[in-house]
Structure formats: C-alpha cells, structure tokens
Design an enzyme around this catalytic site. Structure first.
Site, PDB file in Angstrom:
ATOM      1  N   SER A  74      -5.339  -5.341   6.157  1.00 45.20           N
ATOM      2  CA  SER A  74      -5.654  -3.928   5.954  1.00 45.20           C
ATOM      3  C   SER A  74      -6.765  -3.810   4.916  1.00 45.20           C
ATOM      4  CB  SER A  74      -4.407  -3.180   5.455  1.00 45.20           C
ATOM      5  OG  SER A  74      -4.736  -1.890   4.981  1.00 45.20           O
ATOM      6  N   TYR A  87       2.528  -2.285  -0.593  1.00 46.88           N
ATOM      7  CA  TYR A  87       1.778  -2.549   0.639  1.00 46.88           C
ATOM      8  C   TYR A  87       0.476  -3.282   0.341  1.00 46.88           C
ATOM      9  CZ  TYR A  87      -0.624  -1.589   5.064  1.00 46.88           C
ATOM     10  OH  TYR A  87      -1.297  -1.702   6.257  1.00 46.88           O
TER      11      TYR A  87
END
Length: 208
Positions: A74, A87
């Site tokens: 990501s 995350y």
C-alpha cells in the site's frame, strides 16, 4: 499457522504464482488501538503473507520448480496518514519482507515483488463512503493525487499480471506503486477544477 497449512493441503494441482491480497484496513487513532486490533492487523496484513510465501517457496523448492510471488502492499507503507499506525506498520513491514525474500530466494529462481495500490474504490470502500467523515477523508486524499482520480481495481490487477509474467522476468524485490502519482510528490490540487478530470467524476468524488 494452521490455516495456512490447510490452504496448501487443498492445493493439489501445480501452481507457480502466489498473490497475497487478503487483509484488513481499520482506521483508529493510535491512542485508541487495542491489543486485539493491533494483533489482528499485523497478523492478517503481515504475518499471514509471510507464512503463505514461505509455504509456497518450500513447495516449489522441494519440487525443483520456480515461482513468483506478489504481495499487495500500500502507499501507506511509505506515506504517513493519521489513524493507520497498525496498518502502515504492517505494510511497511510487507515491503521490507518483499525485498528480503527476493534476495534469499533468488538462487531458487523465485521472484518476489509487491504492488502498492493508492486510492481504490472497492465494494468495501463504497460502503465506507456512506459515512460523512470518510467522505471528507476521501476528498482530502483525492486532492493529493496528481492524476486526480481513484484507481479502478482492474488497474491494480493489470499491474499484478505484469509482475507475474515473463515480461517482468528480471524484476524482483521491488514495490510497484500504482497510485496516480501520489507517492511521487503528494501534490495538493483542486480536483473540481482540474482540466484532466471529467466534471461528473469530480461531482462524485469531491464532497462539499
């Protein structure tokens, strides 16, 4: 990781591609992250991809075969945003894991890369955008994407397809960011007035 073992026990046919794309993406301020939430995110977004990769590599090596692995990382692996301490840490770890595995397993002919998607609207994302707070966050993110739009999921799939293909046979240990230029400079722009963005698209994505 019993679940990983069960997954591979069910795979009876030959395969030479593994794409680790499962994960979770909660948004929680660091002061409010519980031990359970931290462990859940790190487990699903980092630990499971490692053991899935390890199991695939073990099978390929034992069978004398080559293979290729793609991790779904990501932009959060390198770009800081509030609310993603868990995350972002997991995805940053996944990018480093990609590099380490690529170096360790190159001698076996196993390539390991990652794709780092930017802003993509999936079914889960559409559900989140029903919340006014998430709408505001989405608009803020959109303003920082030079191409001025979100990605279509198929564009991420195309990038994965490239990395597992023979056209990428000399690429390993890399994270390919597919983010409309977001990590290149995180430009702040007025999406409503951007000439390269269709007006109806801006109407859908820019919340007043």
């Amino acid at each position: 990781m019993g679940t990983v073992e069960k997954v591979f026990d069910k795979i009876t046919e030959n395969f030479n591609i593994l794409v680790n794309c499962a994960g979770v993406y909660p948004t929680t301020d660091a002061l409010g992250i519980s031990g359970f939430e931290w462990a859940q995110v790190l487990t699903l977004d980092l630990t499971v991809p490692f053991f899935m990769s390890q199991k695939a590599a073990q099978r390929w090596i034992s069978e004398g075969k080559q293979g290729t692995i793609v991790q779904i990382s990501s932009t959060a692996s390198t770009m800081v945003r509030p609310g993603i301490a868990h995350y972002g840490s997991a995805k940053a770890g996944l990018s480093m894991l990609t590099r380490v595995l690529a170096v360790e397993w190159a001698k076996y002919g196993i390539r390991v890369n990652a794709v780092g998607p930017g802003l993509v609207i999936t079914e889960t994302g559409e559900e989140m955008l029903k919340n006014s707070i998430e709408q505001h966050r989405h608009a803020q993110k959109l303003r920082r994407i030079p191409l001025g739009r979100t990605a279509d999921p198929v564009e991420i799939a195309h990038s994965v397809s490239f990395l597992v293909s023979e056209r990428a046979a000399y690429i390993t240990g890399q994270t390919l960011f597919v983010d409309g230029g977001y990590t290149a400079g995180s430009a702040f722009q007025d999406v409503e007035n951007a000439s390269h963005v269709p007006h109806d698209y801006a109407d859908k994505c820019f919340y007043k």
